[in-house]
Design an enzyme around this catalytic site. Structure first.
Site, short mmCIF file in Angstrom:
data_model
loop_
_atom_site.label_atom_id
_atom_site.label_comp_id
_atom_site.label_asym_id
_atom_site.label_seq_id
_atom_site.Cartn_x
_atom_site.Cartn_y
_atom_site.Cartn_z
CE1 TYR A 37 -4.14 -1.79 0.24
CE2 TYR A 37 -2.79 -3.31 1.52
CZ TYR A 37 -3.94 -3.03 0.81
OH TYR A 37 -4.88 -3.99 0.67
CE1 TYR A 165 -7.13 -6.21 3.35
CE2 TYR A 165 -6.29 -7.97 4.74
CZ TYR A 165 -6.20 -7.20 3.60
OH TYR A 165 -5.19 -7.43 2.70
CG ASP A 266 -10.30 -14.16 7.14
OD1 ASP A 266 -9.30 -14.67 7.69
OD2 ASP A 266 -10.24 -13.26 6.29
CE LYS A 295 -2.05 -11.01 8.19
NZ LYS A 295 -3.37 -10.64 7.71
C1 LIG Z 1 -3.94 -10.65 6.40
C2 LIG Z 1 -5.31 -11.12 6.26
C3 LIG Z 1 -5.77 -11.69 5.05
C4 LIG Z 1 -4.90 -11.79 3.83
O1 LIG Z 1 -3.79 -12.61 4.02
P1 LIG Z 1 -2.52 -12.45 3.05
O2 LIG Z 1 -1.58 -13.55 3.49
O3 LIG Z 1 -1.97 -11.08 3.29
O4 LIG Z 1 -3.00 -12.63 1.66
C5 LIG Z 1 -7.07 -12.14 5.00
N1 LIG Z 1 -7.88 -12.06 6.07
C6 LIG Z 1 -7.48 -11.54 7.25
C7 LIG Z 1 -8.42 -11.49 8.41
C8 LIG Z 1 -6.19 -11.04 7.38
O5 LIG Z 1 -5.79 -10.48 8.53
#
Ligand SMILES: *Cc1c(COP(=O)(O)O)cnc(C)c1O
Length: 443
Positions: A37, A165, A266, A295
């Site tokens: 970004y 997000y 997620d 992550k």
């Molecule tokens: C970071 C994140 C993503 C995206 O993961 P990337 O490995 O950066 O593609 C998706 N959902 C959540 C909740 C995140 O924190």
């Protein structure tokens, strides 16, 4: 300070040659490398890192910073944990990669066993993807193919809540917050999603009546045509660092069951202990149909993500016209990443994280509380090993970052959010350095 973030006068410990090389590299970086970004025509300063170990990031300029970010939720055991480094080195000597089409290997099966052992028994199938965003694409595709498999062709819509997000790829973007996400830029090609308002149900409270009403209203209008609902349980991360209560997720589960909607959690940010439970869904009485992890999966060593789903979802997917799940990245199930992830999950299985996260939570609550009295601060909130100080107006990232670095900490705010989620191994004294630096920066 110059447009470089390094200053020769402050860095007597560097030899002149080293300093010049570093300066040239920084200039190359400014001229040629994109960062997350950022503008390449007007980039913000970047700090050159020489190495990282434990809870510390060491800059080329000699500063040793206490890391408050876990490199975006990932390095939960600290940098260069010996067990993770050892697992990577041992795997490198066997094979760093092999295709997953028609082949399998020990690191993938060992990781799979550990993932199934630590998640709910109803989650029984695992897709190993290469990043969080891809695991979200995989989850959404699974949900759509599942609905097709059931013959529910009218169910092709997506639903989510505002303030979320879910990543930067196209379908993931379509379920990010419509205002602070990227909808405006790509309106014409993004799939259209239906948005619930941001939940107001508090962390420990009952379902807020306005939340119940909003869920009922949107479901009444769009429930029949919706294939999947995706949310970050308990904590909305990059969309605003907001927390909400388990009662809301329980209400979503019930609404999804009523309308035949696949519920996706997620947990790319919240997974692996960050919120005080191993997974955030464990704060609730419910389990999702599909779970996205990423992550911290490899302890921050490599990129790897996983999408887990129930047998029912998998059977629906495979009953669709395609007969197979239509996804398969080149680096699917990468052995090196799987080996490191397996080692990271092994560290979590000792259970030590639970005491560490609880201690971090208690200390954050005490030490961030004084920020509430500052005129610049709008809100302070803490859950597990996550501390958030929301300011009244957006922070000047370059300026506050400079101050943090000179104060010996690495904290990367965005917008009106100064937040930390340190490695679980952080000591109380190191954590106080982080909280003290935040208080000083906002004073
Ligand atoms: C970071 C994140 C993503 C995206 O993961 P990337 O490995 O950066 O593609 C998706 N959902 C959540 C909740 C995140 O924190």
């Amino acid at each position: 300070m110059s447009r470089y973030t390094v200053n020769a006068d402050q860095n007597q410990n560097l030899t002149n040659g080293h300093f010049l090389t570093m300066k040239a590299d920084l200039q190359f970086d400014r001229d040629h490398l994109w960062h997350p970004y950022t503008s390449t025509t007007h980039p913000l300063p970047c700090y050159p890192v020489a190495r990282a170990e434990g809870v510390h990031i060491e800059l080329e300029t000699g500063e040793r910073l206490v890391d408050g970010m876990s490199s975006w939720w990932s390095t939960i055991h600290g940098y260069q944990h010996p067990k993770l480094t050892e697992a990577a080195k041992a795997q490198l000597d066997r094979m760093s990669h092999v295709m997953f089409g028609g082949l399998t290997h020990g690191p993938a099966t060992a990781l799979g066993k550990r993932l199934l052992a630590m998640t709910h028994p109803s989650l029984n199938k695992i897709f190993l993807a290469d990043s969080g965003s891809v695991s979200v694409e995989v989850a959404l595709k699974m949900a759509l193919q599942y609905q097709q498999g059931l013959g529910h062709r009218h169910k092709s819509g997506l639903m989510t809540i505002r303030g979320g997000y879910h990543g930067d790829t196209f379908a993931a973007m379509s379920v990010c917050d419509p205002v602070n996400g990227m909808h405006g830029l790509f309106r014409d090609i993004l799939p259209k999603a239906q948005f619930l308002p941001r939940p107001v149900t508090p962390l420990d409270g009952p379902l807020a009546p306005e939340d119940a009403k909003a869920i009922d209203a949107l479901m009444a209008r769009h429930g029949e045509t919706t294939a999947a609902l995706i949310v970050e349980p308990m904590v909305q991360g990059a969309g605003g660092m907001r927390f909400y209560g388990a009662a809301y997720l329980e209400a979503l589960r019930e609404a999804c069951d009523r309308h035949g909607i696949v519920l996706i959690f997620d947990e790319i940010a919240t997974g692996f202990g960050r919120t005080g439970k191993l997974f955030a869904y464990q704060h609730t009485k419910v389990v999702p149909d599909i779970l996205c992890l990423g992550k911290a999966l490899t302890g921050g060593t490599m990129t790897l993500a996983a999408t887990l789903c129930s047998d029912a979802i998998a059977e629906g997917v495979c009953a669709s016209d395609a007969g197979v799940f239509m996804h398969g990245p080149t680096f699917m199930g990468n052995p090196l990443a799987c080996a490191v992830a397996e080692a990271s999950l092994g560290l979590l299985e000792t259970g030590e994280w639970a005491g560490q996260v609880a201690a971090i939570e208690a200390q954050l609550k005490v030490e961030l509380a004084p920020c509430r009295a500052l005129a610049s601060v709008a809100d302070v909130r803490v859950l597990g090993a996550i501390g958030v100080v929301e300011t009244q107006s957006p922070v000047d990232v370059a300026a506050i970052q400079r101050q943090f670095v000179s104060d010996g900490v690495w904290i990367r705010p965005f917008g009106r959010l100064v937040y930390i989620m340190p490695p679980y191994i952080i000591t109380p004294a190191e954590l106080s350095q982080l909280t003290g630096a935040i208080f000083r920066a906002l004073s």
